[in-house]
Design a protein around this motif. Sequence first.
Motif, PDB file in Angstrom:
ATOM      1  N   LEU A 115       1.253  -0.984  -0.067  1.00 36.50           N
ATOM      2  CA  LEU A 115      -0.320   0.134  -0.213  1.00 36.50           C
ATOM      3  C   LEU A 115       0.863   1.372  -0.026  1.00 36.50           C
ATOM      4  CD1 LEU A 115      -2.937  -1.616   2.074  1.00 36.50           C
ATOM      5  CD2 LEU A 115      -2.796  -1.049   0.201  1.00 36.50           C
ATOM      6  N   GLY A 116       0.395   2.850  -0.612  1.00 37.82           N
ATOM      7  CA  GLY A 116       1.062   3.728  -0.682  1.00 37.82           C
ATOM      8  C   GLY A 116       0.986   4.013   0.535  1.00 37.82           C
ATOM      9  N   ASP A 117       1.406   5.669   1.473  1.00 34.87           N
ATOM     10  CA  ASP A 117       2.138   6.029   2.273  1.00 34.87           C
ATOM     11  C   ASP A 117       0.432   6.468   2.497  1.00 34.87           C
ATOM     12  OD1 ASP A 117       3.877   5.240   2.877  1.00 34.87           O
ATOM     13  OD2 ASP A 117       5.539   7.768   2.491  1.00 34.87           O
ATOM     14  N   GLU A 118      -0.225   7.333   1.552  1.00 29.90           N
ATOM     15  CA  GLU A 118      -1.465   7.847   1.934  1.00 29.90           C
ATOM     16  C   GLU A 118      -2.403   6.045   2.969  1.00 29.90           C
ATOM     17  OE1 GLU A 118      -3.554   9.483  -1.012  1.00 29.90           O
ATOM     18  OE2 GLU A 118      -4.603  10.252   0.337  1.00 29.90           O
ATOM     19  N   ALA A 119      -1.872   5.781   2.271  1.00 31.55           N
ATOM     20  CA  ALA A 119      -3.297   4.371   2.700  1.00 31.55           C
ATOM     21  C   ALA A 119      -3.022   3.894   4.497  1.00 31.55           C
ATOM     22  CB  ALA A 119      -3.581   3.344   1.779  1.00 31.55           C
ATOM     23  N   LEU A 120      -1.467   3.816   3.732  1.00 37.44           N
ATOM     24  CA  LEU A 120      -0.798   3.029   5.724  1.00 37.44           C
ATOM     25  C   LEU A 120      -0.749   4.678   6.644  1.00 37.44           C
ATOM     26  CD1 LEU A 120       2.416   1.639   3.860  1.00 37.44           C
ATOM     27  CD2 LEU A 120       0.359   0.725   5.327  1.00 37.44           C
ATOM     28  N   GLY A 121      -0.586   5.725   6.133  1.00 32.42           N
ATOM     29  CA  GLY A 121      -1.544   6.603   6.903  1.00 32.42           C
ATOM     30  C   GLY A 121      -2.329   6.852   7.592  1.00 32.42           C
ATOM     31  N   LEU A 122      -3.558   7.020   6.965  1.00 34.57           N
ATOM     32  CA  LEU A 122      -4.622   6.630   7.108  1.00 34.57           C
ATOM     33  C   LEU A 122      -5.309   5.261   8.235  1.00 34.57           C
ATOM     34  CD1 LEU A 122      -6.618   8.147   3.905  1.00 34.57           C
ATOM     35  CD2 LEU A 122      -6.409   8.562   6.555  1.00 34.57           C
ATOM     36  N   VAL A 123      -4.652   3.921   8.229  1.00 31.57           N
ATOM     37  CA  VAL A 123      -4.645   2.882   9.142  1.00 31.57           C
ATOM     38  C   VAL A 123      -3.781   3.172  10.207  1.00 31.57           C
ATOM     39  CG1 VAL A 123      -3.555   0.533   9.390  1.00 31.57           C
ATOM     40  CG2 VAL A 123      -4.710   1.599   6.833  1.00 31.57           C
ATOM     41  N   GLU A 124      -2.591   3.763  10.507  1.00 32.00           N
ATOM     42  CA  GLU A 124      -2.282   4.647  11.359  1.00 32.00           C
ATOM     43  C   GLU A 124      -2.821   5.356  12.285  1.00 32.00           C
ATOM     44  OE1 GLU A 124       1.544   5.936  10.632  1.00 32.00           O
ATOM     45  OE2 GLU A 124       2.593   5.452  13.262  1.00 32.00           O
ATOM     46  N   LEU A 125      -3.403   6.407  11.784  1.00 28.70           N
ATOM     47  CA  LEU A 125      -4.531   7.742  12.297  1.00 28.70           C
ATOM     48  C   LEU A 125      -6.044   6.693  12.700  1.00 28.70           C
ATOM     49  CD1 LEU A 125      -4.935  10.475  13.065  1.00 28.70           C
ATOM     50  CD2 LEU A 125      -6.462  10.324  10.875  1.00 28.70           C
ATOM     51  N   GLY A 126      -6.053   6.084  11.925  1.00 29.64           N
ATOM     52  CA  GLY A 126      -7.072   4.759  12.676  1.00 29.64           C
ATOM     53  C   GLY A 126      -6.996   4.220  14.079  1.00 29.64           C
ATOM     54  N   LEU A 127      -5.781   3.723  13.872  1.00 24.72           N
ATOM     55  CA  LEU A 127      -5.337   3.088  15.293  1.00 24.72           C
ATOM     56  C   LEU A 127      -5.661   3.467  16.849  1.00 24.72           C
ATOM     57  CD1 LEU A 127      -3.227   0.818  13.324  1.00 24.72           C
ATOM     58  CD2 LEU A 127      -5.357  -0.078  14.928  1.00 24.72           C
ATOM     59  N   HIS A 128      -4.622   5.113  16.245  1.00 23.34           N
ATOM     60  CA  HIS A 128      -4.815   5.390  17.700  1.00 23.34           C
ATOM     61  C   HIS A 128      -6.479   6.682  17.338  1.00 23.34           C
ATOM     62  CE1 HIS A 128      -0.424   6.363  17.765  1.00 23.34           C
ATOM     63  NE2 HIS A 128      -0.113   6.015  16.359  1.00 23.34           N
TER      64      HIS A 128
END
Lengths: 394, 394, 394, 394
Positions: free
Chosen positions: B128-141
């Motif tokens: 996955l690209g950084d945008e998708a990964l960043g949103l997953v990470e945000l979702g976990l926080h």
Amino acid sequence: MKPDHAPLAQGELAARYPLIRKDTGRLAAPLTPEDCALQSMPDASPVKWHLAHTTWFFETFVLQRFAVRYAPFHPGFRYLFNSYYNTVGEQYPRPQRGLLSRPALDEVLAYRAHVDERMRAMLDGPTLGDEALGLVELGLHHEQQHQELILADVKHLLSLNPLEPAYAADGAHPAAAAAPLEWRARDGGVADIGHDGTGFAFDNEQPRHRVLLAPFEIASRPATSGEYLAFVEEGGYRRPELWLSEGWAVAQAQRWEAPLYWRHRDGEWREFTLAGARPLDAGRPVSHLSHFEADAYARWAGARLPTEFEWEHAAGAGGEVWEWTSSSYGPYPGYRPAAGAVGEYNGKFMSNQYVLRGSSCATPAGHARRTYRNFFPSGARWQFSGVRLARDAA
Amino acid sequence: MKPDHAPLAQGELAARYPLIRKDTGRLAAPLTPEDCALQSMPDASPVKWHLAHTTWFFETFVLQRFAVRYAPFHPGFRYLFNSYYNTVGEQYPRPQRGLLSRPALDEVLAYRAHVDERMRAMLDGPTLGDEALGLVELGLHHEQQHQELILADVKHLLSLNPLEPAYAADGAHPAAAAAPLEWRARDGGVADIGHDGTGFAFDNEQPRHRVLLAPFEIASRPATSGEYLAFVEEGGYRRPELWLSEGWAVAQAQRWEAPLYWRHRDGEWREFTLAGARPLDAGRPVSHLSHFEADAYARWAGARLPTEFEWEHAAGAGGEVWEWTSSSYGPYPGYRPAAGAVGEYNGKFMSNQYVLRGSSCATPAGHARRTYRNFFPSGARWQFSGVRLARDAA
Amino acid sequence: MKPDHAPLAQGELAARYPLIRKDTGRLAAPLTPEDCALQSMPDASPVKWHLAHTTWFFETFVLQRFAVRYAPFHPGFRYLFNSYYNTVGEQYPRPQRGLLSRPALDEVLAYRAHVDERMRAMLDGPTLGDEALGLVELGLHHEQQHQELILADVKHLLSLNPLEPAYAADGAHPAAAAAPLEWRARDGGVADIGHDGTGFAFDNEQPRHRVLLAPFEIASRPATSGEYLAFVEEGGYRRPELWLSEGWAVAQAQRWEAPLYWRHRDGEWREFTLAGARPLDAGRPVSHLSHFEADAYARWAGARLPTEFEWEHAAGAGGEVWEWTSSSYGPYPGYRPAAGAVGEYNGKFMSNQYVLRGSSCATPAGHARRTYRNFFPSGARWQFSGVRLARDAA
Amino acid sequence: MKPDHAPLAQGELAARYPLIRKDTGRLAAPLTPEDCALQSMPDASPVKWHLAHTTWFFETFVLQRFAVRYAPFHPGFRYLFNSYYNTVGEQYPRPQRGLLSRPALDEVLAYRAHVDERMRAMLDGPTLGDEALGLVELGLHHEQQHQELILADVKHLLSLNPLEPAYAADGAHPAAAAAPLEWRARDGGVADIGHDGTGFAFDNEQPRHRVLLAPFEIASRPATSGEYLAFVEEGGYRRPELWLSEGWAVAQAQRWEAPLYWRHRDGEWREFTLAGARPLDAGRPVSHLSHFEADAYARWAGARLPTEFEWEHAAGAGGEVWEWTSSSYGPYPGYRPAAGAVGEYNGKFMSNQYVLRGSSCATPAGHARRTYRNFFPSGARWQFSGVRLARDAA
């Protein structure tokens, strides 16, 4: 109160006192007893109340403490005209100030005359100490604050009357053409903020302290009604992404569609003014904005509000409208309220309000200064409040 | 969202996702379907709503944008479980979240399982690209933030029940003896404030910038219930001079006499906890204070609240209660919200709230950090919020 | 309570008790625990509360007074499930019934089983006196009243859910064609009004007394949705001259445009029912009208509401909707509430409510009778309430 | 309006008009412009509004319809001073009547003079038809109703002022000793109720019709303050079993502890009157009761309120306080409101109000009559309203 600066000399205060007090009377002169008795909303007060409360201030904080054998004009006034000084005693509830048909306006004017006469005698008499002189000086600045409130409150009251009465005719009033808006760059660095103790200042302007600023740019003048009209007409009041969440909720609940006194009738924008309803004057600074509207306008314009520190660092004081800043109203580092009852003057309001800087068309001459901190809640619209844009340095 | 930092690696996120999601389920496990469906006040949400909304976050911001052929689990959920994202569409009214008996808890748990399965497939799949990964990470926080809210909201709900039910038994719990309070001196000067971009941070912790601090002192630990009890018993809730004006008005209107969950019965102070009602534990940090109470307590103690900058400069993160600061929640210089819908995450709430720093007993392990900015309105009491004293250097 | 009539025989009550109690359980059977826990508005109650309160009635008024060595199922329930009996003690606040996640539905069902078992033992045991038997009989009628309230309250709750859930599927439901409305003339004269003491009646149906009636005419059936639709479409909700002043104010404030559960979507009128949303069935009696709407409809139709005396004199009991009358709910001449706590059953509500007569599709079989007086405030719309027209004799 | 009776002769109306209009002016004479401008609560109106509205009534219903070439005094007044006549047009919102500082009192008095002059000319001029004369007569009765409201509203306004101002001094006022209360028995049977059409009556007093009464007894006079004081001192305001459920809720919410203007200070009961605060006069009829209080008092006294039919059958008209009855305000059988705008005078208020009979110390001489139906909501306390006991015949 132990003032932080040397108060004005007694002779100077004796000269200023009657002038400033008469200014207040002049503001009330065009009004009927009914105009002076009504309260249009809990935030506003009847003019009669302003006339009495400012007098109460001198009676309570000066005459009762420093005059020889002073008996209160009326025993009930200590309670009726105490605004918010818990130290002095209980207060008549603010939202009910419009339920007091008595004392009549005439009696309040007699109260003013009585206190003025005793103040004159005191100021013309034996030498007073610094505490007394400082309180007289504070009372005069307090009086001037209420002069502006009188105009704001009367305007609000008259604006609610379907007959659209004018407070006062004004003369020929050619539409102004505003100068083009320019961006003024300011360097960052450490800035000295707050009053330096030379001459009068409120306690909330002190202590003077240092603040670190990043480079920024600030507009050469406040936004005009014409500029704000573009925001309105491009849907500014219908686009939630431009608003703070709380601002959007308030705007929806109160059905805001334009600044407080703007009215759209028969395809034309008009504005209620102290001279009655008039066509919108596009060249003058837009006024009667809430903090929420100022903030949304700035976002729409691709800018932001200045902090109060940026404003103080960059702008001169004075102008036609108070200018909202992005700064929440709080204490300066090391702030200490004055001792005694006047310690309730400023400090206890340092929550959930935002700072306005400058001055307005309703501010008495000589009252404002560069370090002056005016403050109101985010939703307040009935003050003479506008917006000056700022932005980060490129 | 274009994250300001490099997101975690896909493999790391794939490992963390199920752990954090299961933590949420574990929090709900002791609760009945009814416990999960009720809303105790407009500020709080039903647990079922938290369970669904956090799932909606992944569905809306990740699966619908980045998963192949993802069909929403239920067409009505986009509306029902949108908290406040105007960019996504209209929202079901927050004060009515407690009117939704359907979907049932079981259906919400099925929704979670469905999204978790698709998320697992996605995270285990092609890069996955950084945008998708960043949103997953945000979702976990984001999920972790709601874990804490679940505990705060359940505690509030159960506290209103005359049967005083416990969320969970806890084990033997010997009364703690707090260490003596010490004052720690800190030099002034220019401090670096905000997140440095290494690892995850919310947008409101950025940009990192410099702030000028005066020398100050800060307490070695938050105030205990025992210390706060002295404030209560010496009339702290009956002395307006200790309070901000607005705080006094709220305290009077809502008849505050002690912290939210304290109860005085038969001559003894008790406290409602997640384990039911218990005798007050004097040695533990006082919790469930509003900003107004924290401020009044500090004034009574001859001290003040720290600014959030002082706090960040001086304190470590972590603790048993969030600590109110004197700082109004606003943007850091140069702050820009993220692009797109997640730009509504933080920025639009930057008015009339105050910053809390640290973390609490209800904060998931690893969630908080030194630069973390929690924020609530001044009157909020149902969070795990306490007070640490500060004062100007002598 | 000293019943005015001879209560049913103990054997008959022993036979009826389990049947009526089971009916209540059957009504709750299609519902989830969450459906049973939520409260949609202060006027409505959670189903769980109905299940518990009706049980409380038997426990408090029968078992605790007449059973040998009865210990309450739970000491907190006396307070939690007391609806409005000041004589019994304080009451948990009605608007907060939706905040009780505990006791869980299972525990309430256990409470029901426990009380039912004790009631069975008591009714199968030694001979009881008339007072005890009268209270059992009252409790069964009380239970039936709550059966109807369960359906009204659940319908209201589900109607607020954007998912439009159905309480229960219903079978094929061919649209009914209503019989043409006919006017039935009735002579005036002295009519006997109120219950004659044969069999059960509530205290408010007594004493039987004589009323003088003028000749009048009354419709052969209640108004249909089709007839009411004409009122809606001819602007009935926009013409103040058709409304009582108070009704107009309420209709404006609450933005009424049609009966409570009617919805106009995509050019079609639909109606929310216990089986979910459906096209409006023009041939069935219009339901969920407030007294204000019934009154305005009658005025629009050139008629009026019947008095409750006219209704009782002319109509048979029973039907698909309760029928609003023009009679304010008050005591019959010589009315005396029952002694003791059950004296609070009816009398204290005799102000600012209006009488409905007949019965509805939600009324349990055998519950209503010709002299039955149902009553609700003028603005109540969530009951199964319609309108039958009347007029003065030509 | 087609009056049901022959109106007074034109000459008689010409003679009465100026007398009744002057009475209104006399009532306002002791008041300042501020007294006349303020509104103490939404239920009350400013005196200035009463002065203008009664004038508006003649202007709108008489001059604009029957006078030759009548131009309205001010185009805005049609809207400002319309109380509730939807047929005439929109109305300025009632709760905001206290926001109108303009027109000033002087201008309203000029409005009165202007209309009076035109009315004089009209009544002294050519013969008018019955419709015009009937409306003049109605207007005079309407004026008298507002005379009483002026006193009730001014009393309420002044009562809220901590200075306790007097409306008017009154002379020596020896405490009255009330005659002992006696019970007067009345036979039952068919009674003729309502106005017989001889002379003026409001539409709500008609049609005359027959009602069947059971034998009853009625007190020889209303309850005194002394008698009511026993109710207060025996805990009448703390015993829910004495109150209607709704009344108890209102009394708790508004913290009622005694009649509206009673105050307990320093161990003594005092009463606010139009002459200022005075010791309670135990021998005079208790006044300023709500329907709820009257009902609770009657229950405490082992009695009940009379129905309005019993009252009319038994009592003479006139007295010091209006007397609450148990009758809800509704239409008499066959009632038809007048055609046109004045049809809104009475009929649309026939819901959720209760009938008072008699008259009060504030009622103009000659205004009331045996069939007169005054009406107010159950919670209204600011009228001159008391209680007369009744009971069923033994």
